[in-house]
Design a protein around this motif. Structure first.
Motif, short mmCIF file in Angstrom:
data_model
loop_
_atom_site.label_atom_id
_atom_site.label_comp_id
_atom_site.label_asym_id
_atom_site.label_seq_id
_atom_site.Cartn_x
_atom_site.Cartn_y
_atom_site.Cartn_z
N GLU A 277 3.29 0.97 1.86
CA GLU A 277 3.18 1.31 3.24
C GLU A 277 4.63 1.94 3.70
OE1 GLU A 277 0.73 -1.43 5.32
OE2 GLU A 277 -0.84 -1.28 3.81
N ARG B 245 -8.26 4.86 -5.47
CA ARG B 245 -9.35 5.01 -5.38
C ARG B 245 -9.95 4.68 -6.93
NH1 ARG B 245 -8.11 4.92 -0.97
NH2 ARG B 245 -8.76 6.27 0.80
N SER C 219 -0.04 8.06 6.49
CA SER C 219 0.49 6.82 6.15
C SER C 219 -0.52 5.86 6.22
CB SER C 219 1.81 6.57 6.98
OG SER C 219 2.90 7.31 6.91
N PHE C 220 -1.48 5.95 6.97
CA PHE C 220 -2.40 4.98 7.34
C PHE C 220 -3.91 5.23 6.29
CE2 PHE C 220 -0.17 4.48 10.98
CZ PHE C 220 -0.38 3.12 11.49
N GLY C 221 -3.62 6.25 5.15
CA GLY C 221 -4.93 6.59 4.35
C GLY C 221 -5.84 6.95 5.42
N SER C 222 -7.13 7.07 4.66
CA SER C 222 -8.26 7.40 5.52
C SER C 222 -8.96 6.21 6.04
CB SER C 222 -8.96 8.34 4.83
OG SER C 222 -9.28 7.87 3.40
N LEU C 223 -8.85 5.03 5.15
CA LEU C 223 -9.69 3.89 5.39
C LEU C 223 -9.18 2.90 6.33
CD1 LEU C 223 -10.92 3.20 1.75
CD2 LEU C 223 -12.16 4.46 3.36
N CYS C 224 -7.97 2.95 6.99
CA CYS C 224 -7.43 1.75 7.55
C CYS C 224 -8.03 1.88 9.20
CB CYS C 224 -5.72 1.98 7.76
SG CYS C 224 -5.17 0.88 8.72
N PRO C 225 -8.66 0.70 9.15
CA PRO C 225 -9.23 0.49 10.67
C PRO C 225 -8.26 0.06 11.60
CG PRO C 225 -9.55 -1.52 9.10
CD PRO C 225 -8.55 -0.57 8.20
N GLY C 226 -7.06 -0.45 11.25
CA GLY C 226 -6.18 -0.76 12.35
C GLY C 226 -5.19 0.24 12.79
N VAL D 76 3.42 4.72 1.03
CA VAL D 76 2.44 4.09 0.81
C VAL D 76 1.77 5.02 -0.38
CG1 VAL D 76 0.78 5.42 2.13
CG2 VAL D 76 0.09 3.19 1.44
#
Ligand code: HEM
Length: 199
Positions: A175, A62, A129-136, A58
């Motif tokens: 991703e 920003r 891999s999910f970044g810091s913002l991924c809510p899932g 990914v």
């Protein structure tokens, strides 16, 4: 599936955890697993993290909200202008040899009881891999863990002879890297399997 050692270690961990729950069944005779119990399986956790480390491709982007001087650990400064976009690239961290020994190697137990360091400082979140913002994130990881746990418990699985695939590097930036091709596999219901349920 190619890594028989990982498959066996995972199956052993899952069977061991089920052994202690044989008398802990719901009304339909199913063995219950809570989120905490699934998360306590260290080999399973490490396999998921190592897979995300090696296959995460990914870019995280920003927008710069105001003029900012950004200082690196080594003291070097960069001027980021309001309106600029900055891309962060987790694969560079995932394959950093200063953090991970032999970073191109898939090592299923790399994360079992381990901490990681760079320049003497602990790297608290080595997998991005999910970044810091991924809510899932929690949802996706739990689903992957439950799928793997149920799969190795319920089925014997193996790749058919000569079957091989690798990560498709054309997908860096999107991703998780998919495999370059499909593979044929064999699976067989295991005689001693239990009915498991996630509660
Ligand atoms: C393997 C599965 C998944 C991967 C690898 C993944 C990865 C990512 C990444 C890298 C980002 C950007 C994060 C950042 O810039 O800091 C993101 C954002 C996001 N993800 Fe996921 N994700 C996954 C599953 C999910 C699931 C299951 C959901 C929803 C149930 C979800 C919902 C979102 C949303 C809404 C955002 C945007 C957040 C924002 O910009 O505020 N993701 N994801």
């Amino acid at each position: 599936m190619e890594n028989k050692e990982a498959l066996e270690a995972l199956r052993e961990e899952v069977m061991e955890s089920i052994k202690y729950k044989m008398n802990d069944r719901d009304d339909e005779g199913r063995i219950e697993f809570s989120l905490e119990e699934v998360d306590s399986l260290k080999v399973l956790d490490s396999i998921i993290k190592e897979t995300l480390r090696i296959s995460g491709g990914v870019f995280m982007v920003r927008g710069i909200a105001e003029d900012t001087w950004f200082e690196m650990n080594d003291g070097q400064k960069y001027f980021l202008r309001k309106g600029d976009k900055v891309a962060m690239y987790p694969p560079a961290i995932h394959r950093d040899p200063e953090i991970f020994e032999n970073p191109d190697e898939y090592k299923f137990d790399r994360f079992v009881d381990r901490k990681f360091y760079k320049n003497g400082k602990e790297v608290k979140t080595p997998i991005l891999s999910f970044g810091s913002l991924c809510p899932g994130k929690k949802y996706a990881i739990t689903q992957a863990k439950w799928f793997l746990l149920s799969l190795v418990h319920t089925f014997d699985i193996e790749l058919c002879e000569g079957e091989k695939t690798e990560l498709d590097v054309h997908y860096y930036g999107h991703e998780i890297l998919p495999p370059t091709n499909e593979v044929q596999m064999r699976y067989r219901l295991r005689k001693e399997h239990e009915n498991l349920i996630f509660v």
